[in-house]
Design an enzyme around this catalytic site. Structure first.
Site, PDB file in Angstrom:
ATOM      1  N   CYS A  10     -56.796  16.916   3.436  1.00  0.00           N
ATOM      2  CA  CYS A  10     -58.131  17.530   3.454  1.00  0.00           C
ATOM      3  C   CYS A  10     -58.743  17.531   2.049  1.00  0.00           C
ATOM      4  O   CYS A  10     -59.121  16.482   1.554  1.00  0.00           O
ATOM      5  CB  CYS A  10     -58.065  18.913   4.085  1.00  0.00           C
ATOM      6  SG  CYS A  10     -59.691  19.564   4.452  1.00  0.00           S
TER       7      CYS A  10
ATOM      8  N   HIS B  81     -55.804  17.640   9.159  1.00  0.00           N
ATOM      9  CA  HIS B  81     -54.620  18.437   8.803  1.00  0.00           C
ATOM     10  C   HIS B  81     -53.448  18.051   9.700  1.00  0.00           C
ATOM     11  O   HIS B  81     -53.364  18.543  10.830  1.00  0.00           O
ATOM     12  CB  HIS B  81     -54.927  19.927   8.994  1.00  0.00           C
ATOM     13  CG  HIS B  81     -55.834  20.478   7.956  1.00  0.00           C
ATOM     14  ND1 HIS B  81     -55.364  21.040   6.795  1.00  0.00           N
ATOM     15  CD2 HIS B  81     -57.176  20.521   7.885  1.00  0.00           C
ATOM     16  CE1 HIS B  81     -56.382  21.416   6.049  1.00  0.00           C
ATOM     17  NE2 HIS B  81     -57.505  21.112   6.683  1.00  0.00           N
TER      18      HIS B  81
ATOM     19  N   GLU C 273     -50.509  19.109   9.565  1.00  0.00           N
ATOM     20  CA  GLU C 273     -49.696  20.303   9.843  1.00  0.00           C
ATOM     21  C   GLU C 273     -50.330  21.182  10.912  1.00  0.00           C
ATOM     22  O   GLU C 273     -49.740  22.155  11.361  1.00  0.00           O
ATOM     23  CB  GLU C 273     -49.464  21.090   8.537  1.00  0.00           C
ATOM     24  CG  GLU C 273     -50.632  21.935   8.017  1.00  0.00           C
ATOM     25  CD  GLU C 273     -51.742  21.157   7.325  1.00  0.00           C
ATOM     26  OE1 GLU C 273     -51.807  19.919   7.486  1.00  0.00           O
ATOM     27  OE2 GLU C 273     -52.575  21.796   6.647  1.00  0.00           O
TER      28      GLU C 273
ATOM     29  N   ASP D 143     -55.094  39.256  22.888  1.00  0.00           N
ATOM     30  CA  ASP D 143     -55.528  40.561  22.383  1.00  0.00           C
ATOM     31  C   ASP D 143     -54.265  41.369  22.131  1.00  0.00           C
ATOM     32  O   ASP D 143     -53.472  41.602  23.046  1.00  0.00           O
ATOM     33  CB  ASP D 143     -56.382  41.289  23.429  1.00  0.00           C
ATOM     34  CG  ASP D 143     -57.766  40.663  23.573  1.00  0.00           C
ATOM     35  OD1 ASP D 143     -58.104  39.760  22.793  1.00  0.00           O
ATOM     36  OD2 ASP D 143     -58.505  41.095  24.478  1.00  0.00           O
TER      37      ASP D 143
ATOM     38  N   ASP E  78     -69.385  40.630  20.405  1.00  0.00           N
ATOM     39  CA  ASP E  78     -69.084  41.333  21.658  1.00  0.00           C
ATOM     40  C   ASP E  78     -70.386  41.855  22.275  1.00  0.00           C
ATOM     41  O   ASP E  78     -70.681  43.053  22.198  1.00  0.00           O
ATOM     42  CB  ASP E  78     -68.154  42.525  21.382  1.00  0.00           C
ATOM     43  CG  ASP E  78     -66.834  42.102  20.753  1.00  0.00           C
ATOM     44  OD1 ASP E  78     -66.243  41.124  21.222  1.00  0.00           O
ATOM     45  OD2 ASP E  78     -66.399  42.757  19.784  1.00  0.00           O
TER      46      ASP E  78
ATOM     47  N   ASN F  10     -67.872  36.363  22.894  1.00  0.00           N
ATOM     48  CA  ASN F  10     -67.326  37.087  24.048  1.00  0.00           C
ATOM     49  C   ASN F  10     -68.460  37.606  24.907  1.00  0.00           C
ATOM     50  O   ASN F  10     -69.642  37.502  24.547  1.00  0.00           O
ATOM     51  CB  ASN F  10     -66.503  38.281  23.565  1.00  0.00           C
ATOM     52  CG  ASN F  10     -65.362  37.872  22.674  1.00  0.00           C
ATOM     53  OD1 ASN F  10     -64.484  37.132  23.090  1.00  0.00           O
ATOM     54  ND2 ASN F  10     -65.381  38.332  21.430  1.00  0.00           N
TER      55      ASN F  10
END
Ligand code: 1PR
Length: 633
Positions: free
Chosen positions: A106, A236, A238, A301, A468, A547
């Site tokens: 990167c 990336h 990884e 969550d 939210d 959300n």
């Protein structure tokens, strides 16, 4: 020139290394860490592959190194500033010129270039190994719907060889990259090339280095470079699942001599080669889209249950307690252990995993060691991007020690997180931004909010804002409702007769707007979802996790009206969340909106649908997805 945030420089993470691999049998591998972002994941992937490494701690280590990896994360300017201020600039350049193998990741690839326009109007100089500039992707792109392209380029994209050879590709030794794989990219700047002109110019220095190319919309960029001892990827490895680990393994396995041998892939060699500015492989060409796959994100969550154990829970409109129980005790739903679940989702092919600490507002995030442990442990075996949310804000420890949002985020990055997600604090930050604007305060951007400080230090791709919103229905019985509707929320108003969601038939005659909430939906604020989305983009957020309190856990499908509102308001990627009940819901959100990713929790936790099944369905519908060959590693 933007000043790098030197206060983001953090100590080298402690990563236990494998035993039983005597170093004398393997070349001495060093990692150059300049103190920003998530280098732990690279360390973990090397460890997983059974290799040892050391961190470059002083200049003499460059002499000892037989192989070197530079995993740049974050901002080009910070990387260069750090190389200069630590005196490593010359040592690194000397190492590269010595002919010993170098692997840049990167920013570790970008620093090889002449300059970057990241700090325009004054471009910042790189190492100058490749005489070509790093430029920003354009957010205008006529090849895409509405001529708009999201920047950063974030997600899984494929690559193709910049040069075709007449001899068999297998002649390439060592072969470090397989064809046709998807890798994880996250960057706003790239080594863009003009397919028609720059490369046909025989003096074009990039052509000696270009190893693979990739497409983002109509823009073609160099996704990896390889010449002699220098190999570097814009993506990336990884974080690229089995394909990335396979690539790393190939480079680690190869002898320093073979990696340093004059390259057989660049334009400079004698065997005939043809420049391939477009993807020649029909099976990996993604016509029509921007090149990226549609991402599937699994969300966990996390909170303590009543016994004090950290569990993955799941809400129903954000209520995570069981509705009823015989003993009248409404327990916190327990759907499993965070690290174990994340490993399961990784193996099922999740493109990203998000952990949200949903009760973070109750305690200081930096003292929340269990949450840091969750990230640390997950990052040991999960090699796709990890987002951590909850409590990323300025706080004060119980002993009175102030902790900045930047410090909190830094602790998560060093534990293995790739992105942090900011919820409540983002709402407050945008409220203040709008207030400053109304009051005529200059500069409007204070530069002090968590979004600003973290994106300045780690790049905006590292900052997600989790929104939210709740629907607020308008009293449409009132004949004057349109006139009475608050003008400042008009942009987020949806009239049910025009709604696009599958549930639109239930919404006829209704109208609503989307109000933002904080503290996990508990408190509503006088700010709507469009104001918030636009505000966080201005502050420097790199992605929105959208959300819906109404749809959460409902299985009614994503709220397409909400997704379209936000998608149209911003140029950064949007992850649609809440309401997924079946694979059809994913198909719907990708076909009817421009969302880059779709997130679900409940259906995955309850094993109603597997992530692999969702991807299979999407693929059948012609939607691009990453399919990972999990047997590889
Ligand atoms: O405000 O910065 O400390 O962050 C707190 C974070 O915790 C926010 O990202 C907020 O969204 C989240 N959060 C707080 N309370 C809850 C709760 O559920 N009581 N969860 C909560 C948010 C929504 C998604 C869920 C999707 C998909 N949960 O995480 O995964 O709705 O679910 P589904 O597929 O089952 O429908 P801060």
């Amino acid at each position: 020139m933007a000043q790098p945030a030197t206060d983001t420089i953090l100590p080298i993470p402690q990563v236990d290394q494998p035993t039983g691999h005597p170093r004398e049998h393997k070349p001495k591998l060093y990692i150059l860490d300049y103190g920003a972002g998530n280098v732990r994941s690279l360390a973990n992937s090397i460890k997983k592959l059974g290799y040892e490494f050391e961190w470059i701690e002083d200049d003499s280590d460059f002499d000892k190194a037989e192989k070197l990896i530079f995993p740049g994360v974050g901002a080009f300017s910070q990387a260069m500033e750090s190389l200069r201020s630590s005196g490593r600039f010359d040592s690194l350049l000397e190492y590269i010129k010595s002919g010993k193998p170098y692997f840049g990741i990167c920013i570790g690839m970008q620093v090889l270039f002449e300059s970057s326009e990241e700090t325009l109007p004054e471009p910042i100089k790189g190492l100058g190994v490749i005489n070509h500039p790093i430029r920003k992707f354009s957010s205008r792109d006529d090849s895409l719907l509405k001529g708009k392209k999201t920047v950063p380029h974030m997600g899984w994209n494929n690559t193709w060889k910049a040069w075709s050879t007449t001899s068999s590709e297998s002649d390439e030794t060592p072969k470090v990259m397989l064809d046709g794989e998807d890798y994880y990219f996250v960057h706003s700047y790239a080594a863009l090339i003009d397919p028609s002109t720059s490369i046909s110019d025989s003096n074009s220095p990039i052509k000696d280095f270009a190893y693979t190319l990739s497409r983002y919309g109509s823009e073609i960029y160099v996704s990896s470079v390889k010449k002699d001892n220098v190999f570097a990827t814009q993506f990336h490895p990884e974080k690229s699942g089995p394909a990335g680990l396979d690539l790393l393994r190939r480079w680690l396995e190869a002898s320093p001599q073979s990696l340093s041998a004059p390259s057989s892939t660049s334009a400079s060699t004698s065997s005939p080669k043809t420049w391939q500015p477009t993807n020649p492989n029909p099976s990996t060409q993604r016509k029509g889209g921007n090149g990226l796959t549609k991402r599937i994100v699994a969300c966990l969550d996390v909170r303590s249950n009543d016994q004090g154990d950290l569990v993955v829970t799941k809400g129903d409109q954000y209520d995570v307690r069981e509705k009823s129980s015989e003993d009248g005790d409404n327990k916190v739903r327990n759907l499993g252990k965070p690290v174990e679940l994340s490993q399961r989702y990784y193996l099922e092919g999740a493109d990203e995993i998000a952990f949200l600490n949903i009760t973070s507002f109750r305690s200081s995030a930096l003292l929340d060691q269990p949450m840091l442990d969750v990230v640390r442990n997950a990052a040991e075996t999960v090699f796709v991007p990890l987002t951590i949310g909850g409590g990323i804000k300025d706080t004060v420890d119980p002993d009175g020690t102030p902790r900045s949002a930047l410090e909190v985020a830094g602790a998560y990055f060093r534990s293995g997180a790739d992105k942090v997600s900011i919820g409540s604090e983002a709402v407050i930050a945008v409220e203040q931004l709008l207030q400053r604007e109304r009051d005529g305060v200059e500069p409007v951007l204070s530069g002090k909010t968590g979004i600003e400080t973290i994106s300045r230090g780690y790049g905006n791709q590292a900052v997600v804002v989790s929104i939210d919103p709740k629907r607020v229905y308008v009293d449409t019985i009132n004949p004057n409702w349109k006139e009475d509707f608050p003008k400042h929320h008009l942009d987020s108003l949806i009239v049910g007769d025009e709604a696009t969601s599958r549930t639109a038939s239930e919404e006829r005659g209704k109208a609503w707007w989307y109000q933002c909430t904080i503290s996990g939906g508990r408190d509503v604020r006088d700010i709507d979802v469009v104001q918030l989305a636009k505000g966080v983009e201005r502050l420097g957020a790199g992605e929105i996790l959208l959300n819906s309190v109404d749809r959460d856990g409902s299985g009614k499908g994503f709220d397409l009206d909400l997704v379209n509102l936000v998608k149209n308001a911003v140029s950064i990627p949007v992850v649609s969340s809440s309401g997924a009940g079946s694979p059809d819901d994913f198909i719907e959100v990708f076909q009817k909106t421009e969302t880059e990713a779709a997130l679900a929790a409940g259906i995955f936790h309850r094993k109603e649908v597997g992530i692999d099944q969702v991807k299979e369905r999407l693929e059948k519908e012609g939607l691009p997805v990453r399919r990972c060959g999990l047997n590889t590693i």
